[in-house]
Design an enzyme around this catalytic site. Structure first.
Site, PDB file in Angstrom:
ATOM      1  N   TRP A 154       0.793  -1.219   0.000  1.00 31.13           N
ATOM      2  CA  TRP A 154       0.000   0.000   0.000  1.00 31.13           C
ATOM      3  C   TRP A 154       0.830   1.275   0.000  1.00 31.13           C
ATOM      4  O   TRP A 154       0.315   2.344  -0.309  1.00 31.13           O
ATOM      5  CB  TRP A 154      -0.888   0.020   1.258  1.00 31.13           C
ATOM      6  CG  TRP A 154      -0.109  -0.321   2.494  1.00 31.13           C
ATOM      7  CD1 TRP A 154      -0.010  -1.541   3.080  1.00 31.13           C
ATOM      8  CD2 TRP A 154       0.737   0.546   3.252  1.00 31.13           C
ATOM      9  NE1 TRP A 154       0.846  -1.490   4.168  1.00 31.13           N
ATOM     10  CE2 TRP A 154       1.316  -0.217   4.294  1.00 31.13           C
ATOM     11  CE3 TRP A 154       1.053   1.906   3.166  1.00 31.13           C
ATOM     12  CZ2 TRP A 154       2.191   0.325   5.226  1.00 31.13           C
ATOM     13  CZ3 TRP A 154       1.930   2.451   4.098  1.00 31.13           C
ATOM     14  CH2 TRP A 154       2.496   1.669   5.109  1.00 31.13           C
ATOM     15  N   ASN A 155       2.116   1.223   0.372  1.00 27.13           N
ATOM     16  CA  ASN A 155       2.811   2.483   0.670  1.00 27.13           C
ATOM     17  C   ASN A 155       3.119   3.330  -0.562  1.00 27.13           C
ATOM     18  O   ASN A 155       3.249   4.546  -0.466  1.00 27.13           O
ATOM     19  CB  ASN A 155       4.070   2.235   1.515  1.00 27.13           C
ATOM     20  CG  ASN A 155       5.052   1.288   0.868  1.00 27.13           C
ATOM     21  OD1 ASN A 155       4.708   0.524  -0.024  1.00 27.13           O
ATOM     22  ND2 ASN A 155       6.286   1.331   1.336  1.00 27.13           N
TER      23      ASN A 155
ATOM     24  N   GLY B 186       6.651  -6.364  -0.063  1.00 25.28           N
ATOM     25  CA  GLY B 186       5.836  -6.365   1.142  1.00 25.28           C
ATOM     26  C   GLY B 186       6.632  -6.773   2.362  1.00 25.28           C
ATOM     27  O   GLY B 186       7.848  -6.589   2.426  1.00 25.28           O
ATOM     28  N   SER B 187       5.938  -7.352   3.308  1.00 23.23           N
ATOM     29  CA  SER B 187       6.542  -7.721   4.580  1.00 23.23           C
ATOM     30  C   SER B 187       7.285  -9.043   4.457  1.00 23.23           C
ATOM     31  O   SER B 187       7.061  -9.830   3.532  1.00 23.23           O
ATOM     32  CB  SER B 187       5.458  -7.843   5.659  1.00 23.23           C
ATOM     33  OG  SER B 187       4.613  -8.954   5.385  1.00 23.23           O
TER      34      SER B 187
ATOM     35  N   GLU C 249      12.324  -3.777  12.486  1.00 25.29           N
ATOM     36  CA  GLU C 249      11.962  -2.642  11.641  1.00 25.29           C
ATOM     37  C   GLU C 249      10.764  -1.903  12.234  1.00 25.29           C
ATOM     38  O   GLU C 249       9.745  -2.513  12.543  1.00 25.29           O
ATOM     39  CB  GLU C 249      11.621  -3.110  10.226  1.00 25.29           C
ATOM     40  CG  GLU C 249      11.246  -1.964   9.290  1.00 25.29           C
ATOM     41  CD  GLU C 249      10.837  -2.439   7.902  1.00 25.29           C
ATOM     42  OE1 GLU C 249      10.965  -1.653   6.947  1.00 25.29           O
ATOM     43  OE2 GLU C 249      10.382  -3.599   7.780  1.00 25.29           O
TER      44      GLU C 249
ATOM     45  N   LYS D 138      -2.574  -8.485  -7.419  1.00 19.92           N
ATOM     46  CA  LYS D 138      -3.246  -8.509  -6.129  1.00 19.92           C
ATOM     47  C   LYS D 138      -2.623  -7.390  -5.299  1.00 19.92           C
ATOM     48  O   LYS D 138      -1.467  -7.463  -4.884  1.00 19.92           O
ATOM     49  CB  LYS D 138      -3.065  -9.853  -5.410  1.00 19.92           C
ATOM     50  CG  LYS D 138      -3.800  -9.926  -4.057  1.00 19.92           C
ATOM     51  CD  LYS D 138      -2.862  -9.732  -2.895  1.00 19.92           C
ATOM     52  CE  LYS D 138      -3.533  -9.825  -1.553  1.00 19.92           C
ATOM     53  NZ  LYS D 138      -4.226  -8.588  -1.134  1.00 19.92           N
ATOM     54  N   HIS D 139      -3.388  -6.318  -5.089  1.00 19.98           N
ATOM     55  CA  HIS D 139      -2.869  -5.175  -4.349  1.00 19.98           C
ATOM     56  C   HIS D 139      -3.280  -5.275  -2.877  1.00 19.98           C
ATOM     57  O   HIS D 139      -3.972  -6.204  -2.464  1.00 19.98           O
ATOM     58  CB  HIS D 139      -3.384  -3.870  -4.972  1.00 19.98           C
ATOM     59  CG  HIS D 139      -2.362  -2.771  -4.975  1.00 19.98           C
ATOM     60  ND1 HIS D 139      -1.598  -2.463  -3.881  1.00 19.98           N
ATOM     61  CD2 HIS D 139      -1.976  -1.901  -5.959  1.00 19.98           C
ATOM     62  CE1 HIS D 139      -0.789  -1.452  -4.174  1.00 19.98           C
ATOM     63  NE2 HIS D 139      -0.995  -1.098  -5.438  1.00 19.98           N
TER      64      HIS D 139
ATOM     65  N   GLU E 202      10.959  -8.184  -2.643  1.00 24.15           N
ATOM     66  CA  GLU E 202      11.468  -6.923  -2.087  1.00 24.15           C
ATOM     67  C   GLU E 202      10.747  -6.741  -0.769  1.00 24.15           C
ATOM     68  O   GLU E 202       9.555  -6.441  -0.744  1.00 24.15           O
ATOM     69  CB  GLU E 202      11.212  -5.766  -3.055  1.00 24.15           C
ATOM     70  CG  GLU E 202      12.007  -4.511  -2.720  1.00 24.15           C
ATOM     71  CD  GLU E 202      11.316  -3.621  -1.700  1.00 24.15           C
ATOM     72  OE1 GLU E 202      11.668  -3.704  -0.493  1.00 24.15           O
ATOM     73  OE2 GLU E 202      10.435  -2.858  -2.093  1.00 24.15           O
ATOM     74  N   LEU E 203      11.481  -6.921   0.333  1.00 26.78           N
ATOM     75  CA  LEU E 203      10.851  -6.979   1.646  1.00 26.78           C
ATOM     76  C   LEU E 203      11.261  -5.782   2.499  1.00 26.78           C
ATOM     77  O   LEU E 203      11.452  -4.694   1.983  1.00 26.78           O
ATOM     78  CB  LEU E 203      11.196  -8.321   2.305  1.00 26.78           C
ATOM     79  CG  LEU E 203      10.894  -9.546   1.413  1.00 26.78           C
ATOM     80  CD1 LEU E 203      11.354 -10.829   2.081  1.00 26.78           C
ATOM     81  CD2 LEU E 203       9.419  -9.628   1.052  1.00 26.78           C
TER      82      LEU E 203
END
Length: 477
Positions: free
Chosen positions: A131-132, A207-208, A360, A155-156, A229-230
């Site tokens: 979402w960012n 994402g996470s 984090e 898938k957002h 990409e986390l």
């Protein structure tokens, strides 16, 4: 409802979206696969024209897109406007350079004939995006893969559905065929089902760590190539001879941009002892001047966090850090507004036993560490489970680059704000993931690197490795 736009400034439920049906998913897979087979025969230049038109349509609808982004997840309107323009820049760049990046690579070989590696599409790419940066995260995958000829299913995130659908609508309006990018409001079970489908040949996730682990597991079980990409705990290293005016001008922005909700935000400020006090005092002053308010208002300089859940998680992490001995130099006070606002906070005295040391914090919390040597700074920068990006400030750029090369991250910027551009590869190491997006590396992420060796006729006089005998022994019974 799993997908909903809830304005984080005033907590208003703007619009809800139902889950996609299984029938919609199956239709998207069929449409995408049919497009893949058709696109294999299409000139790349034709796709470049459409991608340029995507850029033009993004700029044409920039106001609508920016406003939707801000209402979806709360970032400052000017930041949303910048994100839309960045997406247009990325689309134009891949339209201009994508065909060149896909040219066959000629190999110097002792094999008889002409050898080259050709880059071909492989099939549908499943995108799972956060979402960012609701548009930019899509564009990082969409632009290069569209040039390659890989259809995509998106898938957002559950809290940015309006932005996701607007982006997909723009792609269609620009002339891309149905199936080029299909936005679906999928459940995680449906994402797994898509990954298991033989027509899906790649998976891209931003994402996470938790989400990446689940998606990578599904991709691995089905032998699907994937990029991850986390998260990140990016270091901001300030050497003793750095220009402190430049340092301070960048440091507060690097932490508070997008309310600190950026994987590549500078989250750990590692400062040499001779400039430590000056840095902390200046960061406090900068943090104290931000103005919380409506992110659609140009006078606002501190946006709300994206959701109530995110704010509560950050507060819990902050409370845990304080309980473990961290010192609050500034912040950690409530903001008297109805939205999901979090006061910028500065922590010091974080030791290795503090959970904040290796955790984090995805929001406007800065951890500041004092070090006494470059060796200590580098060791501290690397002593965490992540490795996405970083910043080094030095009085000498060449020396800063030498320090940067010793930091275990995928990207480091010296004497500058961290930027993202289409020609620069984006990605990390360790728990920050693997693979790269954008640049030629990103364009080739989901291609078939097919070796083609051609000769006018067979020649067995120079065959490497003895795989073919030039004078085979007779066969005996």
């Amino acid at each position: 409802m799993a997908y909903a736009t809830i304005n984080p400034y005033n907590n208003e439920v703007v619009k809800e979206y139902p889950y996609a049906t299984d029938e919609e998913l199956h239709a998207a897979l069929a449409t995408g696969h049919a497009l893949y087979k058709k696109t294999r025969q299409q000139p790349i230049a034709d796709r470049a024209k459409i991608l340029h038109n995507v850029a033009a349509k993004l700029r044409e609808h920039a106001d609508e897109l920016a406003r939707a982004c801000t209402i979806d997840m709360g970032k400052l309107l000017r930041e949303s406007e910048g994100e839309v323009e960045l997406c247009a820049i990325i689309a134009d760049w891949f339209a201009d350079h994508g065909e060149e990046l896909l040219k066959p690579e000629v190999l110097d070989t002792i094999a008889t004939g002409h050898a080259e590696v050709q880059h071909h599409a492989t099939g549908i790419v499943m995108m799972v995006e956060p979402w960012n940066f609701p548009y930019y995260q899509i564009m990082r995958v969409f632009a290069p893969n569209y040039m390659v000829g890989n259809p995509m299913i998106l898938k957002h995130a559950g809290n940015t559905p309006t932005s996701a659908q607007l982006f997909a609508d723009i792609v269609l309006e620009a002339g891309a065929p149905a199936g080029a990018l299909t936005n679906l409001f999928l459940s995680y079970d449906q994402v797994t089902e898509a990954i298991e489908d033989k027509r899906v040949q790649g998976v891209a996730l931003t994402g996470s760590e938790r989400g990446g682990t689940a998606v990578a597991e599904a991709a691995g079980k089905n032998l699907k190539k994937n990029t991850m990409e986390l998260g990140g705990m990016d270091p901001f290293v300030v050497l003793g001879d750095a220009n402190m005016d430049d340092v301070i001008d960048i440091a507060w922005r690097a932490r508070l941009y997008n309310a600190g909700q950026v994987c590549t935000s500078s989250k750990r400020f590692i400062v040499m002892d001779n400039v430590y006090d000056q840095f902390v005092d200046a960061l406090k002053e900068k943090f104290s001047k931000v103005v919380p308010g409506d992110p659609l208002d140009p006078n606002t300089s501190l946006a709300p966090m994206n959701t109530k859940r995110a704010k509560e998680k950050l507060q819990k992490q902050l409370d845990g850090a304080i309980a473990a001995g961290a010192n609050v130099v500034y912040g950690n006070e409530p903001i008297d507004l109805p939205g999901q606002f979090f006061m910028p906070t500065i922590l010091t005295d974080i030791d290795k036993n503090n959970p904040a040391y290796k955790e984090e914090m995805f929001g406007p919390v800065a951890a500041v560490y004092k070090v006494h040597s470059e060796e200590e700074a580098i060791e501290l920068a690397n002593d965490n489970p992540y490795g996405l990006g970083g910043i080094v400030f030095s009085g000498n750029a060449d020396h800063g680059a030498e320090v940067a090369a010793q930091i275990e991250t995928g990207m480091v910027f010296v004497n500058n704000f961290m930027v993202t551009l289409p020609e620069l590869p984006f990605g990390g190491v360790k728990l920050s993931g693997y693979g790269r997006e954008m640049s030629q590396i990103g364009e080739l992420a989901f291609t078939n690197e097919q070796l083609i060796v051609k000769a006018d006729k067979p020649n067995l006089d120079n065959v490497a490795g003895g795989l073919v005998a030039t004078d085979p022994a007779p066969v005996t019974q």
